[in-house]
Design an enzyme around this catalytic site. Sequence first.
Site, PDB file in Angstrom:
ATOM      1  N   SER A   1     -38.102-119.175-100.383  1.00 32.67           N
ATOM      2  CA  SER A   1     -38.381-119.283-101.537  1.00 32.67           C
ATOM      3  C   SER A   1     -39.650-119.757-102.195  1.00 32.67           C
ATOM      4  O   SER A   1     -40.474-120.470-101.898  1.00 32.67           O
ATOM      5  CB  SER A   1     -37.171-119.674-102.159  1.00 32.67           C
TER       6      SER A   1
ATOM      7  N   GLY B   1     -43.331-115.193-102.474  1.00 33.63           N
ATOM      8  CA  GLY B   1     -43.854-114.133-103.532  1.00 33.63           C
ATOM      9  C   GLY B   1     -42.997-112.992-103.219  1.00 33.63           C
ATOM     10  O   GLY B   1     -43.406-111.605-103.896  1.00 33.63           O
TER      11      GLY B   1
ATOM     12  N   THR C   1     -39.998-112.000-105.783  1.00 37.83           N
ATOM     13  CA  THR C   1     -40.172-110.919-106.596  1.00 37.83           C
ATOM     14  C   THR C   1     -42.078-110.703-107.534  1.00 37.83           C
ATOM     15  O   THR C   1     -41.728-109.286-107.810  1.00 37.83           O
ATOM     16  CB  THR C   1     -39.978-112.618-107.976  1.00 37.83           C
TER      17      THR C   1
ATOM     18  N   GLU D   1     -32.404-110.727-105.420  1.00 39.01           N
ATOM     19  CA  GLU D   1     -31.258-111.164-104.823  1.00 39.01           C
ATOM     20  C   GLU D   1     -29.845-111.140-106.190  1.00 39.01           C
ATOM     21  O   GLU D   1     -29.213-111.908-106.886  1.00 39.01           O
ATOM     22  CB  GLU D   1     -31.561-112.981-105.473  1.00 39.01           C
TER      23      GLU D   1
HETATM   24  P1  ADP Z   1     -40.208-115.248-103.999  1.00 40.04           P
HETATM   25  O1  ADP Z   1     -39.674-114.369-105.337  1.00 40.04           O
HETATM   26  O2  ADP Z   1     -40.189-115.323-103.224  1.00 40.04           O
HETATM   27  O3  ADP Z   1     -38.854-116.622-104.916  1.00 40.04           O
HETATM   28  P2  ADP Z   1     -42.430-114.877-106.491  1.00 40.04           P
HETATM   29  O4  ADP Z   1     -42.781-114.155-106.198  1.00 40.04           O
HETATM   30  O5  ADP Z   1     -41.191-115.872-107.580  1.00 40.04           O
HETATM   31  O6  ADP Z   1     -41.290-116.115-105.165  1.00 40.04           O
HETATM   32  O7  ADP Z   1     -42.984-116.477-106.858  1.00 40.04           O
HETATM   33  C1  ADP Z   1     -44.291-116.784-105.395  1.00 40.04           C
HETATM   34  C2  ADP Z   1     -45.177-117.732-106.471  1.00 40.04           C
HETATM   35  O8  ADP Z   1     -45.949-117.910-107.738  1.00 40.04           O
HETATM   36  C3  ADP Z   1     -44.468-119.261-106.620  1.00 40.04           C
HETATM   37  O9  ADP Z   1     -45.357-119.983-106.016  1.00 40.04           O
HETATM   38  C4  ADP Z   1     -44.719-119.690-107.928  1.00 40.04           C
HETATM   39  O10 ADP Z   1     -44.364-120.427-108.054  1.00 40.04           O
HETATM   40  C5  ADP Z   1     -45.901-118.868-108.116  1.00 40.04           C
HETATM   41  N1  ADP Z   1     -46.070-117.814-109.728  1.00 40.04           N
HETATM   42  C6  ADP Z   1     -44.502-117.081-110.100  1.00 40.04           C
HETATM   43  N2  ADP Z   1     -44.586-116.224-110.710  1.00 40.04           N
HETATM   44  C7  ADP Z   1     -45.940-116.683-111.580  1.00 40.04           C
HETATM   45  C8  ADP Z   1     -46.206-116.332-112.767  1.00 40.04           C
HETATM   46  N3  ADP Z   1     -45.766-115.852-114.169  1.00 40.04           N
HETATM   47  N4  ADP Z   1     -47.582-117.736-112.964  1.00 40.04           N
HETATM   48  C9  ADP Z   1     -48.379-117.857-112.109  1.00 40.04           C
HETATM   49  N5  ADP Z   1     -47.512-118.857-111.057  1.00 40.04           N
HETATM   50  C10 ADP Z   1     -45.716-118.545-110.527  1.00 40.04           C
HETATM   51 MG    MG Z   2     -37.426-114.043-106.357  1.00 44.40          MG
END
Ligand code: ADP
Ligand code: MG
Length: 575
Positions: free
Chosen positions: A371, A374, A376, A498
Amino acid sequence: MNALGLSAWRLLADQSRPHWRLIAAGGALNLLGTAAALAQPLIAKQVIDSIGSGQVSAGPVLALAGLLLFSALAAGCGTYLLERVAAAVVRLARGRLITRIMRLRVDAVDRPGDLISRVTSDTTLLSSAASQAIVEPLGAALMLVGGIVLMAVLDLSLLGITVGILAAILAVTGLAMPRIARAQTGVQRSVGEITEALERALGAFRTVKASGMENAEIDRLETATRKAWEHSTGAAKWSALARVSSGLAIQVAFLVVLGAGAARVASGDLAVSSLVAFLLYLFNVGQPIATLVRSATEMQLGLTAVHRMREVAELPVEPEEQPGPAAEEPLYPQATAAFHQVSFGYGDRPVLREVSFTAAAGEVTAIVGESGTGKTTLFSLLERFYEPSSGLITLDGGDVRQWPLAELRRQIGYVEQDAPVLSGTLRENLCYAAPSVSAEELAEVLARTRLTEFVESLPDGLDTWIGHRGTTLSGGQRQRIAIARALLRRPRILLMDEATSQLDAANELALRQTMAALTRTTTVIMIAHRLSTVVDAHHIVVLEGGRVRTGGTHQDLLAKDGFYRELVGSQLVAS
Ligand code: ADP
Ligand code: MG
């Protein structure tokens, strides 16, 4: 006037231009009404003179009555027309603000409550400012100028006294205006904070309750409420001072002019009728000064509102696009999605580094990784919520940036990570992105997502109200609704983040069958949370620290990659 004031005036002028006919008619009526009112003291003087000379005739009295009626009617109709323009201007401003907000980039909406207050509360201020700016000053200014000219005709020395006293008002008013503006900006900012704090608390109401934070939230709101109160009392103090000084000045001018005038009448220097007419003009002039003071105050409030509305215009928006006719042909008939050396970060923090992979047409590609790595973010880039800092994303080999956003997104079904639902009925939620879907198709998708029984169990079926953010639903129900919503769009590409994490075994199995049936026509990319999803996938992409570590089928990866084996052991839930 400062730059802010100028730009606000320009905005008002721009938005009122289409209504120039109404403005011209309303303005002309107002001016006529004012001119008629200005003539009244002169006729009153004639009536008094005729009493003095013993030759009373009905003519001037009738003329006075006619003028009274005319000036009231003309001013009333003129004001109505101008108020209509003001209302139209506000409607346009609200519409533009809402359009602007809907076009914002997803990351620009991090304080929704504050944005809400700009649409609701600030536009209301603009509304009173627009009517004050357009409606009131016109007649008031003519009354002021006309009154002063006629007073000069009647008696210059009395006019000198009057102007001296009235100038004092303007000085006090000039002092008060910027202070009122500053206080009012504070009020509006606090209203934004109140809305924001309420949004926050009500948006996570269960968390507030479960954490026993009701009182803390009350305190937080109380702080914002107190700030708003402090600022409004500040504004009230200064606008009261402005009004008192203008009211007082008129009364003082009246007394002084009465005294000086009476002495001149006694010495035979001035006719009684002229003194009476002069005093009538004095009150005629007093009213527009009060009106102009009030207009100026309201305009100050309007300017702060315009300023807050203009701040929205500085937030980042998605690229403007020409809405062409809906494409007949699918934009990307195969729907092969590919990332080529894509790097991206939020702000300065890198998240994805040179990610390359291909999601083949009509297959299921699974993305796995810890998790925060990156996953999402990959979907956000494919949906073009953000632009990669380098690299290219293609569909059937074509750069995704070549299509208008709406076209690109129309053929992608996106089931988000926490399966958001909107407050509304179940039907509204399902058909949100496909309003013209047929009853048969809806029934079929309900069956495929195993929602049929659930819908039948509801008191109002599809028309059952599901609360704010779906608080009346279970996590699994929300997920199935989100999946059904995406399927009803008949997407070429289905993104699932997910999306099955909260489904029980039976529902998950049903969904796997649905996915298997889909894959002939649809490219599916799943961010996987469960071993069962991964096992089914044609291809698995393993993400580690924002990079693609390796790829292959489940068997391949089990055989060749230690990290993947660990991931399967620790993260992917077997079921
Ligand atoms: P995953 O889906 O693999 O859990 P995400 O793609 O959601 O991870 O997030 C990757 C990284 O980017 C994480 O460290 C998260 O904190 C950061 N992050 C996600 N969305 C944002 C946002 N809108 N602004 C700043 N940081 C973000
Ligand atoms: Mg995610």
